[in-house]
Design a protein around this motif. Structure first.
Motif, PDB file in Angstrom:
ATOM      1  N   ILE A  81     -10.779  -3.595  -3.175  1.00 52.25           N
ATOM      2  CA  ILE A  81     -11.701  -2.593  -2.605  1.00 52.25           C
ATOM      3  C   ILE A  81     -11.643  -1.312  -3.428  1.00 52.25           C
ATOM      4  CG2 ILE A  81     -12.161  -1.093  -0.624  1.00 52.25           C
ATOM      5  CD1 ILE A  81     -11.059  -3.335   1.169  1.00 52.25           C
ATOM      6  N   LEU A  82     -10.434  -0.853  -3.754  1.00 53.04           N
ATOM      7  CA  LEU A  82     -10.299   0.392  -4.502  1.00 53.04           C
ATOM      8  C   LEU A  82     -10.910   0.267  -5.898  1.00 53.04           C
ATOM      9  CD1 LEU A  82      -9.311   3.273  -4.741  1.00 53.04           C
ATOM     10  CD2 LEU A  82      -7.064   2.403  -5.397  1.00 53.04           C
ATOM     11  N   LEU A  83     -10.658  -0.842  -6.576  1.00 55.87           N
ATOM     12  CA  LEU A  83     -11.237  -1.036  -7.903  1.00 55.87           C
ATOM     13  C   LEU A  83     -12.765  -1.050  -7.845  1.00 55.87           C
ATOM     14  CD1 LEU A  83      -8.791  -3.782  -9.238  1.00 55.87           C
ATOM     15  CD2 LEU A  83      -8.838  -1.360  -9.885  1.00 55.87           C
ATOM     16  N   TYR A  84     -13.296  -1.640  -6.807  1.00 58.56           N
ATOM     17  CA  TYR A  84     -14.753  -1.666  -6.606  1.00 58.56           C
ATOM     18  C   TYR A  84     -15.294  -0.253  -6.406  1.00 58.56           C
ATOM     19  CZ  TYR A  84     -19.178  -2.831  -4.207  1.00 58.56           C
ATOM     20  OH  TYR A  84     -20.494  -2.929  -3.822  1.00 58.56           O
ATOM     21  N   ILE A  85     -14.613   0.527  -5.580  1.00 55.40           N
ATOM     22  CA  ILE A  85     -15.033   1.908  -5.350  1.00 55.40           C
ATOM     23  C   ILE A  85     -15.015   2.700  -6.654  1.00 55.40           C
ATOM     24  CG2 ILE A  85     -14.315   4.097  -4.287  1.00 55.40           C
ATOM     25  CD1 ILE A  85     -13.437   2.421  -1.846  1.00 55.40           C
ATOM     26  N   ILE A  86     -13.950   2.556  -7.434  1.00 54.89           N
ATOM     27  CA  ILE A  86     -13.845   3.279  -8.704  1.00 54.89           C
ATOM     28  C   ILE A  86     -15.010   2.924  -9.620  1.00 54.89           C
ATOM     29  CG2 ILE A  86     -12.466   3.561 -10.799  1.00 54.89           C
ATOM     30  CD1 ILE A  86     -11.273   4.980  -8.418  1.00 54.89           C
ATOM     31  N   ASP A  87     -15.354   1.645  -9.697  1.00 53.52           N
ATOM     32  CA  ASP A  87     -16.486   1.242 -10.541  1.00 53.52           C
ATOM     33  C   ASP A  87     -17.782   1.887 -10.071  1.00 53.52           C
ATOM     34  OD1 ASP A  87     -15.121  -0.235 -12.374  1.00 53.52           O
ATOM     35  OD2 ASP A  87     -15.832  -2.202 -11.695  1.00 53.52           O
ATOM     36  N   LYS A  88     -17.998   1.942  -8.770  1.00 48.87           N
ATOM     37  CA  LYS A  88     -19.219   2.542  -8.242  1.00 48.87           C
ATOM     38  C   LYS A  88     -19.261   4.051  -8.512  1.00 48.87           C
ATOM     39  CE  LYS A  88     -21.136  -1.143  -6.590  1.00 48.87           C
ATOM     40  NZ  LYS A  88     -22.385  -1.670  -7.224  1.00 48.87           N
ATOM     41  N   VAL A  89     -18.121   4.705  -8.395  1.00 46.30           N
ATOM     42  CA  VAL A  89     -18.050   6.134  -8.730  1.00 46.30           C
ATOM     43  C   VAL A  89     -18.383   6.344 -10.203  1.00 46.30           C
ATOM     44  CG1 VAL A  89     -16.475   8.101  -8.980  1.00 46.30           C
ATOM     45  CG2 VAL A  89     -16.412   6.711  -6.901  1.00 46.30           C
ATOM     46  N   ASN A  90     -17.780   5.532 -11.078  1.00 46.90           N
ATOM     47  CA  ASN A  90     -18.025   5.671 -12.512  1.00 46.90           C
ATOM     48  C   ASN A  90     -19.490   5.436 -12.860  1.00 46.90           C
ATOM     49  OD1 ASN A  90     -15.331   6.234 -13.052  1.00 46.90           O
ATOM     50  ND2 ASN A  90     -14.812   4.098 -13.484  1.00 46.90           N
ATOM     51  N   GLU A  91     -20.097   4.444 -12.219  1.00 47.30           N
ATOM     52  CA  GLU A  91     -21.509   4.152 -12.478  1.00 47.30           C
ATOM     53  C   GLU A  91     -22.388   5.342 -12.115  1.00 47.30           C
ATOM     54  OE1 GLU A  91     -22.633   0.656 -10.351  1.00 47.30           O
ATOM     55  OE2 GLU A  91     -21.181  -0.632 -11.388  1.00 47.30           O
ATOM     56  N   LEU A  92     -22.149   5.926 -10.963  1.00 43.10           N
ATOM     57  CA  LEU A  92     -22.987   7.030 -10.507  1.00 43.10           C
ATOM     58  C   LEU A  92     -22.756   8.287 -11.340  1.00 43.10           C
ATOM     59  CD1 LEU A  92     -25.146   7.425  -8.401  1.00 43.10           C
ATOM     60  CD2 LEU A  92     -23.411   8.179  -6.780  1.00 43.10           C
ATOM     61  N   GLU A  93     -21.502   8.532 -11.714  1.00 48.48           N
ATOM     62  CA  GLU A  93     -21.225   9.719 -12.530  1.00 48.48           C
ATOM     63  C   GLU A  93     -21.778   9.561 -13.943  1.00 48.48           C
ATOM     64  OE1 GLU A  93     -17.427  11.786 -10.386  1.00 48.48           O
ATOM     65  OE2 GLU A  93     -16.989  10.432 -12.050  1.00 48.48           O
ATOM     66  N   LYS A  94     -21.769   8.342 -14.458  1.00 42.87           N
ATOM     67  CA  LYS A  94     -22.356   8.099 -15.770  1.00 42.87           C
ATOM     68  C   LYS A  94     -23.862   8.319 -15.729  1.00 42.87           C
ATOM     69  CE  LYS A  94     -22.646   4.646 -19.451  1.00 42.87           C
ATOM     70  NZ  LYS A  94     -22.252   3.265 -19.878  1.00 42.87           N
ATOM     71  N   ALA A  95     -24.511   7.854 -14.669  1.00 40.98           N
ATOM     72  CA  ALA A  95     -25.956   8.054 -14.530  1.00 40.98           C
ATOM     73  C   ALA A  95     -26.299   9.528 -14.360  1.00 40.98           C
ATOM     74  CB  ALA A  95     -26.483   7.248 -13.344  1.00 40.98           C
ATOM     75  N   ALA A 136     -22.364  13.777 -15.028  1.00 40.43           N
ATOM     76  CA  ALA A 136     -21.555  14.883 -14.494  1.00 40.43           C
ATOM     77  C   ALA A 136     -20.737  14.338 -13.331  1.00 40.43           C
ATOM     78  CB  ALA A 136     -22.432  16.037 -14.019  1.00 40.43           C
ATOM     79  N   PRO A 137     -19.614  14.982 -13.016  1.00 36.83           N
ATOM     80  CA  PRO A 137     -18.831  14.547 -11.847  1.00 36.83           C
ATOM     81  C   PRO A 137     -19.634  14.691 -10.565  1.00 36.83           C
ATOM     82  CG  PRO A 137     -17.527  15.987 -13.258  1.00 36.83           C
ATOM     83  CD  PRO A 137     -18.942  16.060 -13.755  1.00 36.83           C
ATOM     84  N   LEU A 138     -19.362  13.828  -9.602  1.00 31.80           N
ATOM     85  CA  LEU A 138     -20.000  13.902  -8.300  1.00 31.80           C
ATOM     86  C   LEU A 138     -19.431  15.066  -7.501  1.00 31.80           C
ATOM     87  CD1 LEU A 138     -19.956  10.130  -7.268  1.00 31.80           C
ATOM     88  CD2 LEU A 138     -21.838  11.400  -8.323  1.00 31.80           C
ATOM     89  N   HIS A 190       0.852  -1.179   0.000  1.00 34.49           N
ATOM     90  CA  HIS A 190       0.000   0.000   0.000  1.00 34.49           C
ATOM     91  C   HIS A 190       0.901   1.246   0.000  1.00 34.49           C
ATOM     92  CE1 HIS A 190      -3.394  -2.419   2.155  1.00 34.49           C
ATOM     93  NE2 HIS A 190      -2.437  -3.253   1.782  1.00 34.49           N
ATOM     94  N   PRO A 191       0.432   2.379  -0.490  1.00 36.08           N
ATOM     95  CA  PRO A 191      -0.911   2.708  -0.963  1.00 36.08           C
ATOM     96  C   PRO A 191      -1.177   2.182  -2.383  1.00 36.08           C
ATOM     97  CG  PRO A 191       0.271   4.679  -0.207  1.00 36.08           C
ATOM     98  CD  PRO A 191       1.283   3.586  -0.378  1.00 36.08           C
ATOM     99  N   PHE A 192      -2.483   2.059  -2.676  1.00 36.53           N
ATOM    100  CA  PHE A 192      -2.946   1.784  -4.022  1.00 36.53           C
ATOM    101  C   PHE A 192      -3.540   3.063  -4.593  1.00 36.53           C
ATOM    102  CE2 PHE A 192      -3.324  -2.149  -1.577  1.00 36.53           C
ATOM    103  CZ  PHE A 192      -2.516  -2.989  -2.335  1.00 36.53           C
ATOM    104  N   ILE A 193      -3.403   3.240  -5.900  1.00 38.71           N
ATOM    105  CA  ILE A 193      -3.927   4.436  -6.540  1.00 38.71           C
ATOM    106  C   ILE A 193      -4.565   4.056  -7.873  1.00 38.71           C
ATOM    107  CG2 ILE A 193      -1.667   4.976  -7.539  1.00 38.71           C
ATOM    108  CD1 ILE A 193      -2.420   7.952  -7.325  1.00 38.71           C
ATOM    109  N   GLU A 194      -5.731   4.619  -8.132  1.00 41.00           N
ATOM    110  CA  GLU A 194      -6.437   4.407  -9.394  1.00 41.00           C
ATOM    111  C   GLU A 194      -7.179   5.694  -9.756  1.00 41.00           C
ATOM    112  OE1 GLU A 194      -6.506   1.885 -11.481  1.00 41.00           O
ATOM    113  OE2 GLU A 194      -5.367   0.437 -10.261  1.00 41.00           O
ATOM    114  N   ALA A 195      -7.414   5.892 -11.059  1.00 40.29           N
ATOM    115  CA  ALA A 195      -8.162   7.057 -11.535  1.00 40.29           C
ATOM    116  C   ALA A 195      -9.541   6.621 -12.010  1.00 40.29           C
ATOM    117  CB  ALA A 195      -7.414   7.750 -12.664  1.00 40.29           C
ATOM    118  N   ASP A 196     -10.549   7.449 -11.758  1.00 45.77           N
ATOM    119  CA  ASP A 196     -11.885   7.171 -12.269  1.00 45.77           C
ATOM    120  C   ASP A 196     -12.013   7.718 -13.695  1.00 45.77           C
ATOM    121  OD1 ASP A 196     -12.515   9.944 -12.115  1.00 45.77           O
ATOM    122  OD2 ASP A 196     -13.309   9.730 -10.087  1.00 45.77           O
ATOM    123  N   ASP A 197     -13.196   7.567 -14.280  1.00 47.77           N
ATOM    124  CA  ASP A 197     -13.384   7.964 -15.678  1.00 47.77           C
ATOM    125  C   ASP A 197     -13.312   9.465 -15.895  1.00 47.77           C
ATOM    126  OD1 ASP A 197     -13.605   5.345 -16.436  1.00 47.77           O
ATOM    127  OD2 ASP A 197     -15.803   5.342 -16.563  1.00 47.77           O
TER     128      ASP A 197
END
Length: 265
Positions: free
Chosen positions: A131-145, A148-150, A89-96
């Protein structure tokens, strides 16, 4: 398991003394170390799959001032995943929307099947990265719906829901940073502490000095920090984690697979 640390302040501060105290715990957490600071809106991350006290690279880093408003550190006692750099750790990922998210975790996910699909996507093989990859997917899903960015508050509300669900039957002491908010959560008693003073807000798995102002982080709540202050606080969930014989046996079975040479004693 692991130990985690973060510093959050309104001004850049030097945190070498705190980090040196934190990394001294590596004898009990020998499977890797990590350090993340924010510099000009960019993550600077260093990590190695070696015991912190044996790392020349870490000694070189700490021989110079480590200065930041947002600083995170981790020492690893592996309960899942090999002793290799991608599992540190740390892990880092970018959302869409190109927002970078960083995560460090102290705990183990014993029961959350929705994370299994990320085993083929992650760079390493830890539950924490999933966990982080899961969070990123959930962020992307909500922002796509939303198309606009959250907002900051919408991100906090989403993380509140995710963390509450993930914490059922799992130890989830976790710190997440999204470039604005630092998220803090603990669901195991006496396993995460904080101290707030004029320098800023500090959180660690164990108090780092004899200052009597260290207090336990309130259980089963998600907190959102900016500039050394709590600006969001969730309602509590009911998923306190209590370490049992089942959990102990599961971890012992994994540790039997760890090569003692990998601890770099």
């Amino acid at each position: 398991m692991c130990e985690i640390f973060c510093f959050n302040s309104d001004k850049p501060k030097e945190v070498n003394q705190c980090l040196e105290c934190f990394y001294k715990h590596s004898d009990e957490h020998p499977h890797g170390w990590g350090l993340a600071t924010m510099q000009s809106d960019e993550f600077i991350i260093d990590k190695e799959p070696v015991k912190a006290s044996c790392s020349q690279h870490l000694k070189d880093i700490l021989s110079n001032p480590v200065v930041g408003k947002n600083v995170f550190a981790h020492i690893r006692l592996a309960t899942m995943g090999e002793i290799v750099s991608p599992n540190c750790h740390p892990f880092i990922e970018a959302d869409d929307n190109n927002r970078s998210w960083m995560l460090i975790h102290n705990g183990t996910i014993f029961d959350y099947p929705e994370l299994d699909k990320y085993k083929e996507k992650e760079k390493g093989n830890t539950d924490s990265e999933r966990i982080l990859l899961y969070i990123i997917d959930k962020v992307n899903e909500l922002e796509k719906a939303k198309n606009a960015p959250l907002t900051i508050k919408e991100r906090f509300n989403l993380l509140t829901e995710i963390i509450s669900n993930l914490s059922y039957n799992n130890k989830l002491n976790i710190m997440i940073y999204d470039g604005d908010l630092t998220y803090i959560h603990s669901n195991m008693r006496d396993s995460l502490y904080y101290r707030k003073n004029d320098d800023g807000f500090m959180v660690a798995s164990t108090p780092l000095d004899d200052d009597e102002n260290w207090q336990t982080v309130e259980l089963n709540k998600l907190f959102g920090l900016i500039d050394g202050n709590i600006i969001f606080e969730s309602e509590p969930h009911d998923n306190e984690f209590i370490f049992s014989e089942f959990h102990e046996k599961a971890i012992e079975e994994f540790l039997k697979t760890v090569n003692p040479d990998d601890t770099n004693d």
